[in-house]
Design an enzyme around this catalytic site. Structure first.
Site, mmCIF file in Angstrom:
data_model
loop_
_atom_site.group_PDB
_atom_site.id
_atom_site.type_symbol
_atom_site.label_atom_id
_atom_site.label_comp_id
_atom_site.label_asym_id
_atom_site.label_seq_id
_atom_site.Cartn_x
_atom_site.Cartn_y
_atom_site.Cartn_z
ATOM 1 N N ASP A 34 54.697 26.915 18.174
ATOM 2 C CA ASP A 34 53.657 25.978 18.591
ATOM 3 C C ASP A 34 52.311 26.657 18.812
ATOM 4 O O ASP A 34 51.264 26.105 18.473
ATOM 5 C CB ASP A 34 54.090 25.254 19.867
ATOM 6 C CG ASP A 34 54.322 26.204 21.024
ATOM 7 O OD1 ASP A 34 55.265 27.014 20.950
ATOM 8 O OD2 ASP A 34 53.563 26.149 22.009
ATOM 9 N N ASP A 65 63.610 29.500 18.745
ATOM 10 C CA ASP A 65 63.838 28.784 20.005
ATOM 11 C C ASP A 65 64.101 27.300 19.783
ATOM 12 O O ASP A 65 64.690 26.637 20.631
ATOM 13 C CB ASP A 65 62.630 28.925 20.932
ATOM 14 C CG ASP A 65 62.466 30.338 21.456
ATOM 15 O OD1 ASP A 65 63.329 31.187 21.150
ATOM 16 O OD2 ASP A 65 61.477 30.600 22.159
ATOM 17 N N MET A 108 67.493 34.741 23.196
ATOM 18 C CA MET A 108 66.109 34.292 23.260
ATOM 19 C C MET A 108 66.032 32.786 23.549
ATOM 20 O O MET A 108 66.913 32.022 23.172
ATOM 21 C CB MET A 108 65.374 34.606 21.962
ATOM 22 C CG MET A 108 64.963 36.060 21.844
ATOM 23 S SD MET A 108 63.917 36.339 20.387
ATOM 24 C CE MET A 108 63.359 38.015 20.708
ATOM 25 N N GLY A 109 64.939 32.394 24.186
ATOM 26 C CA GLY A 109 64.722 30.992 24.536
ATOM 27 C C GLY A 109 63.963 30.898 25.837
ATOM 28 O O GLY A 109 64.559 30.863 26.909
ATOM 29 N N GLU A 181 67.208 33.646 28.049
ATOM 30 C CA GLU A 181 66.235 34.505 28.716
ATOM 31 C C GLU A 181 65.300 33.730 29.636
ATOM 32 O O GLU A 181 64.694 34.298 30.548
ATOM 33 C CB GLU A 181 65.404 35.275 27.684
ATOM 34 C CG GLU A 181 64.549 34.386 26.791
ATOM 35 C CD GLU A 181 63.702 35.165 25.802
ATOM 36 O OE1 GLU A 181 63.732 36.412 25.835
ATOM 37 O OE2 GLU A 181 63.000 34.524 24.991
ATOM 38 N N TYR A 238 66.316 40.354 18.620
ATOM 39 C CA TYR A 238 65.731 40.907 17.400
ATOM 40 C C TYR A 238 66.757 40.996 16.283
ATOM 41 O O TYR A 238 66.431 40.836 15.101
ATOM 42 C CB TYR A 238 65.110 42.275 17.689
ATOM 43 C CG TYR A 238 63.890 42.164 18.576
ATOM 44 C CD1 TYR A 238 62.709 41.613 18.089
ATOM 45 C CD2 TYR A 238 63.917 42.568 19.913
ATOM 46 C CE1 TYR A 238 61.594 41.479 18.892
ATOM 47 C CE2 TYR A 238 62.805 42.436 20.726
ATOM 48 C CZ TYR A 238 61.644 41.898 20.211
ATOM 49 O OH TYR A 238 60.551 41.753 21.023
ATOM 50 N N ARG A 241 66.919 37.226 15.007
ATOM 51 C CA ARG A 241 65.750 36.619 14.366
ATOM 52 C C ARG A 241 65.264 37.397 13.141
ATOM 53 O O ARG A 241 64.437 36.902 12.378
ATOM 54 C CB ARG A 241 64.620 36.458 15.373
ATOM 55 C CG ARG A 241 63.783 37.673 15.671
ATOM 56 C CD ARG A 241 62.642 37.274 16.590
ATOM 57 N NE ARG A 241 61.649 38.318 16.733
ATOM 58 C CZ ARG A 241 60.542 38.181 17.441
ATOM 59 N NH1 ARG A 241 60.284 37.043 18.059
ATOM 60 N NH2 ARG A 241 59.674 39.162 17.528
#
Length: 383
Positions: A34, A65, A108-109, A181, A238, A241
């Site tokens: 975003d 995410d 992640m998030g 996270e 990492y 992603r």
């Protein structure tokens, strides 16, 4: 400014606008979340208002995410969940390396628990086809299962969770937690501010999760509550992603890119994606003023509610009487009594092979490492 692209007294938007006008650029393709897409939209608006020019911005929503309004699915999220499951499949093997092991898998998030939930789902789907040895071995379906999933959208009472997970630890010798996270970040920030500590933030003003380290913070608190002897915090971010896109994401990218080219030719700006506010969620150029980050994951989705219910029920299930738990009369050592153990699993074609292995362990008394070797005998006859 730090890199010298913008000099003192200049504004970033003006510098970027002048460069685009100079290079006669009329279409910008942005790939990111975003922040990336909305900043590009601001640049396009600035050029139109200040310089009377038109630059079409075609955004591509790439963030694992999956937290962008009003887009159903962002690029890479499904791949990252798949890869995160692979990551944990390997890491969880450490659960048998030490008595009373606590493993925190940090996913992640920042604002959304989607990736944590989806990773847990894919991992447990893979568990369905896994085969495990019988009683007497430390690696079981329960020891490799997920015992808790913590995401920002679900309130966490760590004391109560600690009580539940203490039982899991006592029964299985390990506890495995999937942690988003972003879960509990508000609590961490509040504690830092109360202690007069400066809260680290990135260029967009977000709390720097890498610096406050939620996984380490929660592992210390949970380790005490469950009586962990060793704690392992592993981040799959990492690894997940950076992976090549899977089949699902490649098709999604292809479909959005096709629509993006058509949009650019038509001179229409927008972020390509499945618009969840439109009937049928069509892929279209979604107006940038509607693009916003921080979209939460819905914990009310049936598959997630079923996942949590199954995890909780498994946590309350007692181990079979034949398993190595306190009070077992089996002559083999209890699960938690290993000092150092080497478990050797081998394909044996005959009883003679097993006798040879027993002789090997009997004669090797000079080893400085105490080893426990269990040999499972079969009913096979000598060939």
């Amino acid at each position: 400014m730090a890199r010298g692209f913008v000099k003192e007294g200049e504004t970033p938007l003006e510098v970027a606008a002048q460069q685009l006008i100079k290079d006669d650029i009329n279409v910008i393709h942005t790939i990111g979340g975003d922040d990336t897409n909305t900043q590009a939209a601001e640049l396009s608006k600035y050029i139109l208002e200040k310089h009377g020019g038109k630059v079409v911005v075609v955004g591509m929503p790439k963030t694992i995410d999956n937290d962008v309004y009003p887009i159903v699915q962002t690029f890479g999220a499904d791949t990252a969940a798949e890869q995160g499951a692979i990551f944990f499949k390997n890491v969880v093997s450490e659960s048998s390396a030490n008595p009373r092991m606590l493993i925190i898998h940090e996913v992640m998030g920042r604002d959304s628990g989607y990736l944590t939930a989806a990773t847990a789902r894919k991992y447990r789907d893979g568990m369905k086809s896994a085969k495990f040895t019988g009683p007497g071995f430390t690696t079981t379906a329960k020891s490799r299962d997920i015992h808790a999933v913590w995401i920002p959208e679900v309130s966490l009472d760590i004391v109560e969770e600690g009580k539940r997970l203490r039982k899991v630890m006592d029964e299985n010798g390990c506890v495995n937690v999937f942690l988003s996270e972003g879960a509990g970040v508000e609590d961490i920030v509040a504690e830092m501010e109360a202690n007069g500590e400066e809260v680290p933030r990135d260029a967009f003003g977000h709390v720097s999760l890498a610096k406050i380290n939620p996984g380490v913070y929660f592992s210390k608190r949970l380790a005490e509550l469950v009586g962990a002897e060793k704690t392992l915090v592993q981040k799959s971010g990492y690894f997940a992603r950076a992976a090549a896109s899977n089949t699902f994401d490649r098709q999604l990218i292809k479909d959005c890119a096709k629509e993006g080219v058509a949009s650019a030719i038509a001179g229409v700006s927008g972020c390509m994606g499945q618009d969840e506010d439109k009937a049928g969620t069509p892929i279209r150029a979604i107006e940038f003023e509607r693009i916003k980050g921080g979209k939460p994951f819905s914990p009310e989705l049936p598959w997630f509610k079923e996942l949590l219910a199954d995890i909780d029920s498994r946590g309350k299930t007692q181990r079979p009487a034949s398993a190595n738990i306190k009070g077992n009369t089996s002559p083999s050592p209890p699960f938690n009594s290993f000092t150092t153990s080497i478990v050797m699993v081998t394909a044996m074609n005959s009883v003679r092979d097993m006798r040879s292995m027993k002789a090997l362990t009997t004669n090797n008394q000079e080893s400085t490492t105490m080893c426990t070797l269990r040999v499972v005998e079969t009913q096979e006859e000598d060939s």
